[in-house]
Design a protein around this motif. Structure first.
Motif: not given
Length: 238
Positions: A142, A167, A169, A183-184
């Motif tokens: 990620n 954050y 991803q 997805n995140s």
């Protein structure tokens, strides 16, 4: 470099050394050896030392502002831990006595594990004893963007305050049993710290926006996906 760090950490664990940090001036270089990360912006972004694991590192800073260092959150000396090395180099400079900036690169490596290495670019400002920074980490699984703030010791209460927000991803969406996917996700932590009778006391609150089955996809900066309050007391060997 790896052998040097291993030797340095053995020296750190020697009971004959009774200072929290060894610091020497070597010409134009400032050399530090300690069981915690150095005073650079990288301190807020490298992985913390695992509980119960042997950890330590070295830092070499030139008078012009360039520095290089390596920190091992875990030396892999116990059956439940593996060797991890966080190597970094960067540049820092001050505009005046109250304001400065810093940029650098960190390499996270796991010599005993395959396909786990990653890199992070970081930068930030120091202002009146506080550090405000951010980083972008391109991991195999990620990509992560991190914001970091260390406000130092708060006046009146003599307690340190550190905040992190990240954050993540995912490179490949994580499929959930209910048909959904992740997805995140975001995660964050707040740490209050204070020295007490030779020990470092930390009270840490951490959480993420995942819950239930979504926590199966969690691989963030915190130990746990759900809301967690952790109290940690640590005393250096020297």
């Amino acid at each position: 470099m790896t052998r040097f760090l291993l030797l340095a950490t053995v020296l750190l664990l020697s009971p004959a050394l009774m200072a929290q940090q060894i610091q020497r001036q070597l010409g134009d270089f400032d050399f530090k050896l300690g069981t915690s990360a150095s005073r650079t912006m990288a301190q807020g972004l490298i992985s913390p030392g695992a509980i119960g694991a042997f950890h330590g590192g070295v830092d070499l800073t030139h008078a012009d502002g360039w520095y290089i260092g390596q920190y091992a959150p875990s030396m892999g000396l116990t059956p439940t831990s593996s060797l991890q090395l966080d190597s970094y180099f960067g540049y820092k400079q001050r505009f005046d006595d109250s304001l400065g900036y810093e940029v650098g690169l960190i390499h996270y490596s796991h010599p005993t594990l395959a396909d786990r290495d990653s890199y992070a670019l970081y930068g930030g400002l120091t202002w009146l004893g506080s550090r405000l920074g951010g980083a972008f980490n391109d991991k195999p699984a990620n990509r992560t963007g991190t914001l970091f703030a260390d406000f130092g010791q708060l006046p009146m209460v003599d307690v340190g305050l550190t905040l992190k927000l990240a954050y993540h991803q995912l490179g490949t969406p994580y499929a959930l049993s209910n048909g959904g996917q992740v997805n995140s996700f975001n995660d964050w932590s707040l740490k209050l710290s204070r020295p007490w009778f030779g020990m470092d006391l930390d009270l840490i609150y951490s959480n993420s926006n995942l819950s239930g089955g979504g926590c199966d996809a969690y691989s963030g900066m915190n130990t746990y996906c759900d809301s967690m309050v952790t109290f940690k007391a640590q005393r250096s060997f020297f």
